[in-house]
Design an enzyme around this catalytic site. Structure first.
Site, short mmCIF file in Angstrom:
data_model
loop_
_atom_site.label_atom_id
_atom_site.label_comp_id
_atom_site.label_asym_id
_atom_site.label_seq_id
_atom_site.Cartn_x
_atom_site.Cartn_y
_atom_site.Cartn_z
CD GLU A 183 13.73 73.89 -50.09
OE1 GLU A 183 14.19 73.89 -48.94
OE2 GLU A 183 14.45 73.86 -51.10
C1 ACM Z 1 15.20 69.59 -50.95
O1 ACM Z 1 16.13 69.31 -50.16
N1 ACM Z 1 14.83 70.84 -51.11
C2 ACM Z 1 14.52 68.55 -51.70
#
Ligand code: ACM
Length: 566
Positions: free
Chosen positions: A347
């Protein structure tokens, strides 16, 4: 992922649990040899060989220090409930003297057993457990194998063995032989100590839950936007400033190096390897608060106590960032005896394309320079391969060309599919803790998938294992951690340990049901999932005695509020 934060109190958890209980009730049966979770590779019951643990039983093992440590652990497990002295002796007396023998072969003496899936016999983690009228013998090539055998032995005793105070009980073990070794070498759980901070004692207690189900890795998500949880001498403000917040605005906290070493050594004594994660380049707001020089605009952001993701990143264009990464990963590697260093990589929405892959490739080289093997979320896939690289799959759709290509270049996978293994997902719409962005995960959903064929095109020899992550945006206490882990953690453990041929929901559900009474006797919170036929308390066998709260966490008996128990 975004969510609405929601903090149920103990009474709410208990109400939810009561509501879930009720259907599918059955009286408890005596423990049978095939009842073990995770399901063993081979079980050969022999009811003519049942054995009664008597007050004068001894635990016998070789003089090997690692075997003696396992023997001492076993004695500590059995003494509180039995009240028996169970002395540990290091003679090589046979179990025929009426006790429990832990035999460390240190070789491949069982390698001719063609039915074992490991060509080297019991391998690094396997064991054989034989119960005869003369006593119990656990045989293994390693102390780890003996330790797993001890966990099996523990499950074959009546559930009241989990009591912290003496119970009147016939400590009968079902006769026969179990021969066992894991399907995958990596079996783990992750605890997010960044979104909410948890004291060392809570982490030790989670280690005990892992050990019970033969999970051998604890991944600690040590850093995120909301808090930096590990002391770093060369960048001290990371923990003192970056650690002083958490989701919801609480005081947060961090582990000193001594705290972290305590977790590592407690885990090592339970044959669990700690995998530290420093999440980079995103999920770094807490680091930027502490050291604005790492921020792209060199301005300190405000501390973050919400639950959005993807907005923060360390400056990939500034050399100082790589000094920071070298120092932090160097100190964390030096504290960590295990082979893995997890660099996150998820992310990082604002670091795109070649800038992202260049950053990851450089960070992977920094990890290699520490002597550790790099692990990261599967978003690392497009970066160049480095020796041993492991990607942690958390997708919810098992099709991903980038991950498949990384596997072709040599990466191995840890399977944590968000819609099966993310234990922060709610069980049902009314679960009072947790999220639902990856769907609801009841016990069956946690159990009904195959790590060996989950990602399209990835064969099971590229799968290192499985891991159940517990993110803690909405999880605020040890009771809530346990409520989310149990009973789903044993489902993930079985996928990692047991041969695929044993996979069977109805059988698993029935074996799992017996564990409710164990958790109750141990004072462990759990969710009485309605699809599991929990036995009626009190019918059939001795009543569990409510444990008293001990001062220190011993094996599985640390103090904890017990909100989901009758
Ligand atoms: C995640 O759940 N951002 C690895």
């Amino acid at each position: 992922m975004p969510l609405s934060v929601h903090e149920p109190d103990a009474a709410t958890l208990a109400r939810s649990a009561d509501k879930a209980a009720g259907e599918l009730l059955a009286p408890p049966a005596p423990v049978q040899l095939p009842d073990v979770v995770p399901a063993p590779q081979r079980v050969e019951p022999d009811p003519a060989e049942d054995w009664l643990l008597s007050p004068d039983a001894v635990i016998v093992t070789s003089a090997d220090p690692a075997a003696l440590t396992v023997a001492a652990y076993l004695a500590e497990l059995l003494r509180p409930a039995t009240g028996y002295p169970l002395p540990v002796t290091d003679t090589t007396r046979p179990a025929a003297t009426g006790g429990i023998a832990l035999v460390l072969t240190g070789d491949d003496s069982l390698k001719d057993d063609a039915s074992l899936n490991d060509d080297d016999g019991l391998g690094a983690e396997g064991y054989q457990l034989a119960v005869t009228r003369a006593g119990v013998t656990i045989t293994a090539a390693t102390a780890t194998g003996l330790f797993h055998g001890v966990q099996t032995l523990r499950q074959l005793l009546p559930p009241t063995i989990e009591s912290a105070v003496p119970v009147t009980e016939r400590w009968m073990l079902p006769g026969g032989t179990i021969t066992d070794a894991p399907r995958f070498p990596y079996r783990g759980a992750m605890l997010d100590v960044a979104r909410h901070f948890f004291p060392v004692e809570d982490v030790l207690r989670v280690v005990d839950h892992l050990a019970r189900y033969k999970l051998n890795h604890l991944h600690l998500h040590l850093t995120d936007d909301q808090g930096w949880r590990i002391a770093v001498d060369s960048w001290p403000r990371l923990s003192t400033v970056g650690g002083a917040t958490e989701v919801g605005g609480g005081p947060g906290g961090h582990y000193t190096k001594a705290d972290y070493r305590r977790i590592v050594s407690y885990a090592a004594a339970r044959h669990v390897t700690v995998v530290p994660e420093i999440d980079l380049p995103g999920h770094t707001n807490s680091a930027l608060v502490a050291y604005p020089e790492l921020a792209p605009d060199k301005v300190a952001p405000p501390p973050y106590t919400g639950t959005e993701v993807g907005f923060s990143y360390v400056d990939p264009a500034d050399e100082r960032t790589y000094d920071f990464i070298t120092d932090v990963l160097g100190e964390v590697a030096a504290l960590t005896p295990g082979p893995w260093l997890h660099i996150g990589g998820d992310e990082a929405f604002k670091v795109k394309g070649e800038v992202y892959t260049g950053f990851v490739e450089r960070t992977q080289r920094i990890v290699a320079d520490t002597g550790k093997t790099v692990v990261g979320w599967h978003q690392l896939a497009p970066a160049a391969h480095v020796d041993g690289r492991v990607l942690q799959w958390w997708g919810t759709n098992g099709d991903d060309p980038a991950t498949l290509e990384a596997v072709r270049r040599g990466a191995r996978l840890i399977l944590s599919p968000g819609n099966h293994a993310y234990l922060d997902m709610k069980y049902a719409p009314d679960t009072p803790v947790g999220q639902d962005w990856a769907g609801l995960i009841d016990v069956r959903r946690a159990y009904d998938w195959d790590p060996g064929s989950h990602v399209t095109g990835v064969a099971d020899d590229a799968v290192l294992g499985v891991e159940a992550p517990l993110w803690t945006e909405s999880v605020t206490s040890l009771a809530e951690i346990e409520f989310m882990l149990l009973p789903r953690l044993p489902a993930i453990a079985e996928l990692g340990w047991s041969p695929r041929a044993t996979h069977d929901w109805a059988g698993f559900r029935d074996r799992l049901a017996g564990h409710g009474r164990r958790w109750t006797a141990a004072g462990i919170t759990f969710h009485r999932a309605p699809e599991v036929p929990w036995p009626v308390e009190g019918a059939g066998s001795a009543q569990p005695v409510r444990p008293q709260i001990p001062a220190q966490p011993g094996p599985d008996n640390a103090p904890v509020p017990s909100t989901d128990n009758p």
